[in-house]
Design an enzyme around this catalytic site. Sequence first.
Site, PDB file in Angstrom:
ATOM      1  CD  GLU A   1      -3.540   0.574  -8.013  1.00 42.78           C
ATOM      2  OE1 GLU A   1      -2.442   0.124  -8.380  1.00 42.78           O
ATOM      3  OE2 GLU A   1      -3.744   1.034  -6.867  1.00 42.78           O
TER       4      GLU A   1
ATOM      5  CG  HIS B   1       2.472  -1.540  -7.869  1.00 36.16           C
ATOM      6  ND1 HIS B   1       1.831  -1.660  -9.081  1.00 36.16           N
ATOM      7  CD2 HIS B   1       1.544  -1.069  -7.008  1.00 36.16           C
ATOM      8  CE1 HIS B   1       0.572  -1.278  -8.946  1.00 36.16           C
ATOM      9  NE2 HIS B   1       0.367  -0.913  -7.694  1.00 36.16           N
ATOM     10  CD  GLU B   2       2.271  -0.756  -3.429  1.00 39.42           C
ATOM     11  OE1 GLU B   2       1.628   0.285  -3.571  1.00 39.42           O
ATOM     12  OE2 GLU B   2       1.826  -1.884  -3.757  1.00 39.42           O
TER      13      GLU B   2
ATOM     14  NE  ARG C   1       0.020 -10.027  -1.999  1.00 38.92           N
ATOM     15  CZ  ARG C   1       1.076 -10.023  -2.783  1.00 38.92           C
ATOM     16  NH1 ARG C   1       2.150 -10.721  -2.447  1.00 38.92           N
ATOM     17  NH2 ARG C   1       1.076  -9.342  -3.906  1.00 38.92           N
ATOM     18  CG  MET C   2      -7.886 -10.020   0.873  1.00 34.87           C
ATOM     19  SD  MET C   2      -9.196  -8.822   0.656  1.00 34.87           S
ATOM     20  CE  MET C   2      -8.264  -7.313   0.495  1.00 34.87           C
ATOM     21  CE  LYS C   3      -0.900 -11.731  -7.102  1.00 36.40           C
ATOM     22  NZ  LYS C   3       0.441 -11.239  -7.438  1.00 36.40           N
TER      23      LYS C   3
ATOM     24  CG  MET D   1      -1.833   1.195   1.348  1.00 35.23           C
ATOM     25  SD  MET D   1      -2.968   1.365  -0.077  1.00 35.23           S
ATOM     26  CE  MET D   1      -3.063   3.156  -0.185  1.00 35.23           C
ATOM     27  CD  GLU D   2      -1.186   3.351  -3.346  1.00 43.81           C
ATOM     28  OE1 GLU D   2      -1.115   2.174  -2.958  1.00 43.81           O
ATOM     29  OE2 GLU D   2      -2.133   3.785  -4.027  1.00 43.81           O
TER      30      GLU D   2
ATOM     31  CG  HIS E   1       0.748   3.683  -6.369  1.00 41.89           C
ATOM     32  ND1 HIS E   1      -0.258   4.046  -7.236  1.00 41.89           N
ATOM     33  CD2 HIS E   1       0.533   2.371  -6.067  1.00 41.89           C
ATOM     34  CE1 HIS E   1      -1.052   2.995  -7.441  1.00 41.89           C
ATOM     35  NE2 HIS E   1      -0.596   1.965  -6.752  1.00 41.89           N
TER      36      HIS E   1
ATOM     37  CE1 TYR F   1      -3.152  -2.878  -8.703  1.00 41.76           C
ATOM     38  CE2 TYR F   1      -5.512  -3.208  -8.818  1.00 41.76           C
ATOM     39  CZ  TYR F   1      -4.387  -2.896  -8.093  1.00 41.76           C
ATOM     40  OH  TYR F   1      -4.489  -2.588  -6.763  1.00 41.76           O
TER      41      TYR F   1
ATOM     42  CG  ASP G   1     -12.917  -2.676   0.228  1.00 39.74           C
ATOM     43  OD1 ASP G   1     -11.835  -2.419  -0.331  1.00 39.74           O
ATOM     44  OD2 ASP G   1     -13.261  -2.179   1.314  1.00 39.74           O
TER      45      ASP G   1
HETATM   46  N1  BES Z   1      -3.165   0.788  -3.770  1.00 35.60           N
HETATM   47  C1  BES Z   1      -3.063  -0.602  -3.981  1.00 35.60           C
HETATM   48  C2  BES Z   1      -3.728  -1.426  -2.903  1.00 35.60           C
HETATM   49  C3  BES Z   1      -5.209  -1.151  -2.724  1.00 35.60           C
HETATM   50  C4  BES Z   1      -6.025  -0.850  -3.790  1.00 35.60           C
HETATM   51  C5  BES Z   1      -5.749  -1.220  -1.475  1.00 35.60           C
HETATM   52  C6  BES Z   1      -7.377  -0.595  -3.590  1.00 35.60           C
HETATM   53  C7  BES Z   1      -7.088  -0.974  -1.274  1.00 35.60           C
HETATM   54  C8  BES Z   1      -7.912  -0.659  -2.341  1.00 35.60           C
HETATM   55  C9  BES Z   1      -1.599  -1.040  -4.100  1.00 35.60           C
HETATM   56  O1  BES Z   1      -0.802  -0.115  -4.760  1.00 35.60           O
HETATM   57  C10 BES Z   1      -1.570  -2.268  -4.954  1.00 35.60           C
HETATM   58  O2  BES Z   1      -1.975  -2.171  -6.078  1.00 35.60           O
HETATM   59  N2  BES Z   1      -1.062  -3.386  -4.426  1.00 35.60           N
HETATM   60  C11 BES Z   1      -0.907  -4.604  -5.176  1.00 35.60           C
HETATM   61  C12 BES Z   1       0.521  -4.664  -5.682  1.00 35.60           C
HETATM   62  C13 BES Z   1       0.696  -5.265  -7.037  1.00 35.60           C
HETATM   63  C14 BES Z   1      -0.199  -4.753  -8.112  1.00 35.60           C
HETATM   64  C15 BES Z   1       2.154  -5.166  -7.477  1.00 35.60           C
HETATM   65  C16 BES Z   1      -1.196  -5.766  -4.254  1.00 35.60           C
HETATM   66  O3  BES Z   1      -1.460  -5.532  -3.073  1.00 35.60           O
HETATM   67  O4  BES Z   1      -1.181  -6.897  -4.676  1.00 35.60           O
HETATM   68 ZN    ZN Z   2      -1.235  -0.017  -6.846  1.00 32.18          ZN
END
Ligand code: BES
Ligand code: ZN
Length: 590
Positions: A310, A287-288, A544-546, A262-263, A291, A375, A367
């Site tokens: 993004e 990435h951050e 981490r949700m990803k 998070m940036e 930003h 992205y 969310d």
């Molecule tokens: N700003 C985002 C994270 C975010 C977006 C949090 C929307 C809440 C709502 C951050 O810059 C991001 O994109 N993180 C990615 C990194 C990846 C794209 C390299 C992540 O967390 O996976």
């Molecule tokens: Zn981002």
Amino acid sequence: MARLDPHSYADLQQGTVTHIDWTLRVDFDAQVLHGVATLKLDRAANGALDLDTRDLTIESVTDGAGDALEFVLADAEGFLGARLTVRRVLPTGTVVIRYRTSPTASALQWLDPALTAGKQQPFLFSQCQPIHARSILPCQDTPRARISYTARVQVPEALAVVMSAAPGEKQPGDVPGTVCWTFDMPQVIPSYLVALAVGDLVSKDIGPRTRVYAEPATVDAAAWEFADAEKMLEAAESLFGPYLWDRFDFLVMPPAFPYGGMENPRLTFLTPTLLAGDRSLVNVLAHELAHSWTGNLVTNATMNDFWLNEGFTVWAERRILERLEGVESMALSAAIGAHGLQGELQRFGLDSPFTCLETDLAGIDPDEIYSLVPYEKGFLLVALLERTLGREAFDAFVRRYIARFSFTSITTAEFEAFVDAELPGLRDQVDLATWIHQPGLPASAPVFSSEVLDELGALARGITEGRRPDPETARAWSATHWQIYLQQLPRPLPAADLAWLDEQFALTASGNAEILCEWLVITATSGWQPATDRLRAFLGHVGRMKYLKPLYKALMGDVATQPLAREIFAASKDVYHPIARGGLQAIIEA
Ligand code: BES
Ligand code: ZN
């Protein structure tokens, strides 16, 4: 008047809050922040002021002199929270709000010591993007408004406080056993970039402008992993112009942190899953960092314009890494991105409005529709503009774009108008309107190809005909090569293939979270038992949700593994951030 931001009650015609003096007392026992926020308006106001709040208890509202101001806290409207109307702000333009947060504040996660690396002290962190700042601070919670801030945060003396701001001096607290940490954020930022973390934190300098904060147990590993931060910063400046935030420090969080990064300005937050031990996941740091220009200098006006943040940042991230690692890195990361995008287009459907770049999110919780579309479709549009104009001309355009809109927030329409003014004719040449306003992916999307990519793809798909990677060659693959190979593997896979791959390459034991997650998705989809313990352990501590979403989806995809998904979720849900918990609950109950 009509709301300019569908996710905020702020009405900027009433005036804009431009500075906040913030005093906080952190109560770990009650999981509550006690706050006093002094809001300063940009001009002498003499009317009402609407603010965003969510689950806040408002104790008093006064003017700068301590006299009460009349206020109304409306009923909450779901994820938007409750409008706080100060009936009449005095011409001094100062509003002082005394309040406390709720233990369920959507921006906060309170972690028991057991969920930290050191296991001795609790940890607290905030995540305000997209619309959670209102749950810790009454404010105009729209990126259209920008604030500077100062803060004074009182915590138990064993703990350290960091914020998205310059640290000041430490002062004695009001009660014995406490200390106050002070901060000053001179640059103006949207509310979603206000950030706070409290825990057993130490730091290590990396370069003149870069420092890593982490728990004592992780700080050395973190300093090693991100040793190239200063080089990244220099590369980014040479591409996008001077770095205007003074410092680029970052904080490695406990594993519960729901994002990769998070940036937060001056202090990026990072997941510890980036600590692979081989610097293979530093793209998230790039990435951050990116930003700092696209997002934090030029900010999306609302979440409808999120792709401006993004899409540009993914492109900028890849340009930074191309500088540092060579041209092949662009093709490989673009391929990983394109694969992710295809998955999202399938999930939403090609005609879904959520696959447009500019969206209309009125009534929709940002969310809930978070996806890779802004992205990766955004990246492809920016890359198309770059290819069409040529790199030199496009880079010059990007620098003008950043210089023109620095420290402001813009809509997609304002971006389009800037393109039309600066680059007449480009709109039609690339069919900009279709890219931005139509769902799906235009056929003009750039394709990134490389020999390595073709080979990895062919090899992965060939597994069904008995093709397997040559062990010696594959042992020399980079983490990115592995990610691409695994992404392309068909699934489910027969147990014999999985056993062979694991025996040769120890994938279940991988310390690279991207590789591990992709592998575990394959093993879960294939019902392959030997990886179950590792899956259970991973889901039991990583937030981490990803990673959580695809893994739970994989388990829920087969009736045989559904009980396992439910069992792990029940045992682990306290580890997960409230936002993650909600999303996963939906997957489990689907
Ligand atoms: N700003 C985002 C994270 C975010 C977006 C949090 C929307 C809440 C709502 C951050 O810059 C991001 O994109 N993180 C990615 C990194 C990846 C794209 C390299 C992540 O967390 O996976
Ligand atoms: Zn981002």
